[in-house]
Scaffold this motif. Sequence first.
Motif, short mmCIF file in Angstrom:
data_model
loop_
_atom_site.label_atom_id
_atom_site.label_comp_id
_atom_site.label_asym_id
_atom_site.label_seq_id
_atom_site.Cartn_x
_atom_site.Cartn_y
_atom_site.Cartn_z
N ASN A 247 15.78 -13.63 11.47
CA ASN A 247 15.28 -14.52 12.53
C ASN A 247 16.19 -14.54 13.77
O ASN A 247 16.21 -15.51 14.52
N THR A 248 16.93 -13.44 13.97
CA THR A 248 17.78 -13.35 15.16
C THR A 248 17.53 -12.10 15.98
O THR A 248 18.01 -12.00 17.10
N HIS A 249 16.78 -11.15 15.42
CA HIS A 249 16.62 -9.87 16.10
C HIS A 249 15.25 -9.27 15.78
O HIS A 249 15.00 -8.87 14.65
N TRP A 250 14.36 -9.24 16.77
CA TRP A 250 13.01 -8.70 16.55
C TRP A 250 13.03 -7.18 16.64
O TRP A 250 13.63 -6.60 17.56
N ASN A 251 12.42 -6.52 15.66
CA ASN A 251 12.38 -5.06 15.64
C ASN A 251 11.06 -4.62 15.01
O ASN A 251 10.86 -4.76 13.81
N TYR A 252 10.17 -4.09 15.83
CA TYR A 252 8.85 -3.66 15.35
C TYR A 252 9.01 -2.54 14.33
O TYR A 252 9.66 -1.53 14.60
N SER A 253 8.40 -2.71 13.15
CA SER A 253 8.65 -1.79 12.05
C SER A 253 7.40 -1.59 11.20
O SER A 253 6.94 -2.51 10.52
N SER A 254 6.86 -0.37 11.22
CA SER A 254 5.76 -0.03 10.32
C SER A 254 6.22 -0.06 8.87
O SER A 254 5.43 -0.33 7.96
N GLY A 255 7.49 0.22 8.67
CA GLY A 255 8.04 0.15 7.32
C GLY A 255 7.96 -1.25 6.74
O GLY A 255 7.70 -1.43 5.55
N THR A 256 8.16 -2.24 7.59
CA THR A 256 8.07 -3.63 7.13
C THR A 256 6.67 -3.93 6.61
O THR A 256 6.50 -4.57 5.56
N THR A 257 5.64 -3.48 7.33
CA THR A 257 4.27 -3.76 6.90
C THR A 257 3.96 -3.06 5.58
O THR A 257 3.29 -3.63 4.71
N ASN A 258 4.43 -1.84 5.41
CA ASN A 258 4.18 -1.16 4.14
C ASN A 258 5.00 -1.77 3.01
O ASN A 258 4.58 -1.72 1.85
N LEU A 259 6.13 -2.37 3.34
CA LEU A 259 6.86 -3.14 2.34
C LEU A 259 6.05 -4.38 1.94
O LEU A 259 5.97 -4.73 0.75
N LEU A 260 5.41 -5.02 2.91
CA LEU A 260 4.54 -6.15 2.60
C LEU A 260 3.38 -5.73 1.71
O LEU A 260 2.97 -6.47 0.80
N SER A 261 2.83 -4.54 1.96
CA SER A 261 1.77 -4.02 1.09
C SER A 261 2.28 -3.83 -0.33
O SER A 261 1.58 -4.13 -1.31
N LYS A 262 3.51 -3.36 -0.44
CA LYS A 262 4.13 -3.17 -1.76
C LYS A 262 4.36 -4.52 -2.44
O LYS A 262 4.18 -4.66 -3.66
N ILE A 263 4.75 -5.52 -1.66
CA ILE A 263 4.93 -6.87 -2.20
C ILE A 263 3.60 -7.41 -2.71
O ILE A 263 3.52 -8.02 -3.78
N LEU A 264 2.54 -7.16 -1.96
CA LEU A 264 1.21 -7.57 -2.40
C LEU A 264 0.86 -6.93 -3.73
O LEU A 264 0.30 -7.57 -4.63
N ARG A 265 1.18 -5.64 -3.85
CA ARG A 265 0.89 -4.95 -5.12
C ARG A 265 1.54 -5.66 -6.28
O ARG A 265 0.93 -5.82 -7.36
N ASN A 266 2.76 -6.12 -6.09
CA ASN A 266 3.49 -6.75 -7.19
C ASN A 266 3.01 -8.17 -7.49
O ASN A 266 3.42 -8.77 -8.50
N LYS A 267 2.12 -8.71 -6.64
CA LYS A 267 1.57 -10.04 -6.89
C LYS A 267 0.42 -9.99 -7.91
O LYS A 267 -0.02 -11.03 -8.37
N PHE A 268 -0.05 -8.79 -8.22
CA PHE A 268 -1.20 -8.66 -9.12
C PHE A 268 -0.78 -7.98 -10.42
O PHE A 268 0.09 -7.11 -10.43
N LYS A 269 -1.43 -8.38 -11.48
CA LYS A 269 -1.09 -7.84 -12.80
C LYS A 269 -1.45 -6.37 -12.92
O LYS A 269 -0.75 -5.61 -13.60
N THR A 270 -2.56 -5.97 -12.29
CA THR A 270 -2.98 -4.58 -12.41
C THR A 270 -3.18 -3.96 -11.03
O THR A 270 -3.41 -4.67 -10.04
N HIS A 271 -3.12 -2.65 -10.99
CA HIS A 271 -3.35 -1.94 -9.73
C HIS A 271 -4.79 -2.12 -9.27
O HIS A 271 -5.05 -2.22 -8.06
#
Length: 446
Positions: free
Chosen positions: A277-301
Amino acid sequence: MKKFFKILAVLLLLVLVYLRIEIYPQLDLISGFASKSVASGHFIDNRSLETIKQGDNDIDKIDWATNEIDDAERFVTSKVYGFKERKAIYREGLGATLINDDFDVSKPYETPKRTQLKRALPFPFGDLELKDTAFTNIDYQKLNTTVENAFDKKGIKNKRTRSVIVIYKDKIIAEKYDVGFNKNSKILGWSMTKSITGTLFGILQKQGKIDIDKPAPIDEWATDSRKNITLNDLLHMNSGLEWEENYEKISDATKMLFQAEDMGKLQLEKPKQFAPNTHWNYSSGTTNLLSKILRNKFKTHQDYLDFWYSSLLDKIGMNSALVETDMAGNFVGSSYGWATTRDWAKFGLLYLHKGNWNGEQLFDESWAKYVATPTNTSNGRYGAHFWLNAGGYFPDVPRDMFYASGYQGQMVAVFPSHDLVIVRMGLSEDFDFNGFLSEVVGSLKN
């Protein structure tokens, strides 16, 4: 004469060294982009190879590639002057995936279960034909001229607009397509897909299944300096994690999109450079990390694959929509979302109505305000996986406008104060959005 040949030999050696150091490493990315682009455009939107070469792939260096389509086996191979062959395969329901030599094409895979709800309502909430609607407060001549001027004249490739749609009070008041495109054409939104990915967290939060203010649920960060990075930080591109988003050279972003098996893993493994929360940096990697986090929220693929469609895309009738996956099977939430122009507009309308879709609240009203509130390090340019005009980036456009934005000038713009959504899809970021958007808004008389 001997001196001349010595000089020539030295110059030739220098050229070869330059090509080896600067150009050769890029060939893998060039052929990778080319094969993925051809496979997606051809198998998702039925475009010919020639159409893709003259449109999607007429980019500097990408046009070096030669491409071959195998319609029977549904894959594309690309090379650059015979070097660095890359292959992209197409799988129904998952789109095109750029693969490496280790990828097992015979391995079984799961696909999203899709539901197309039939509703006896006109656009945007149903499948009935549109009813002509005339508003007395619209200068239609100005509006139509503005939309017409957003497109190139025949034989010119300057503005490179493919489609425009303008929706006022849930009614289409203007719609136009370039030659070769129509209301059924599926168009890649590139980074507009980020806004879709972010929205899924708003849906989960409304369902009480996630708290964006808590640390990101990543085991690898639990015992190091990244342990306090929250989902809120990630959604604001404000995590402080190292990342280089540069498409003019080999960078974190290009290595992720054109070489990585699991795209979310690259950002996950990056060290922290700044406090959250001190330095903004646009990152496509961050969004794909969020997609990976979403994957881990579900029991199955399968549950993960279904959620993107059942909770959002199919829920609002974006039935043409398709988000492509990486080799690990995770959605490339940063970049690879496809949909028709009308369906992209539905996504904007969902936010115009603060998460309410024909009476059903998909995310809390507060979420629409959340995504449109500037993060404190972006100078009013960015909210939570949406771009903003709060800082007046477009000086002649209302400040409350917020928008999903993608490479080459894709835009879904939402104007809460005007009950308006504008979509522009194209192939050029040099497009005059300030002039176009302000003229469209100006056609609405007060």
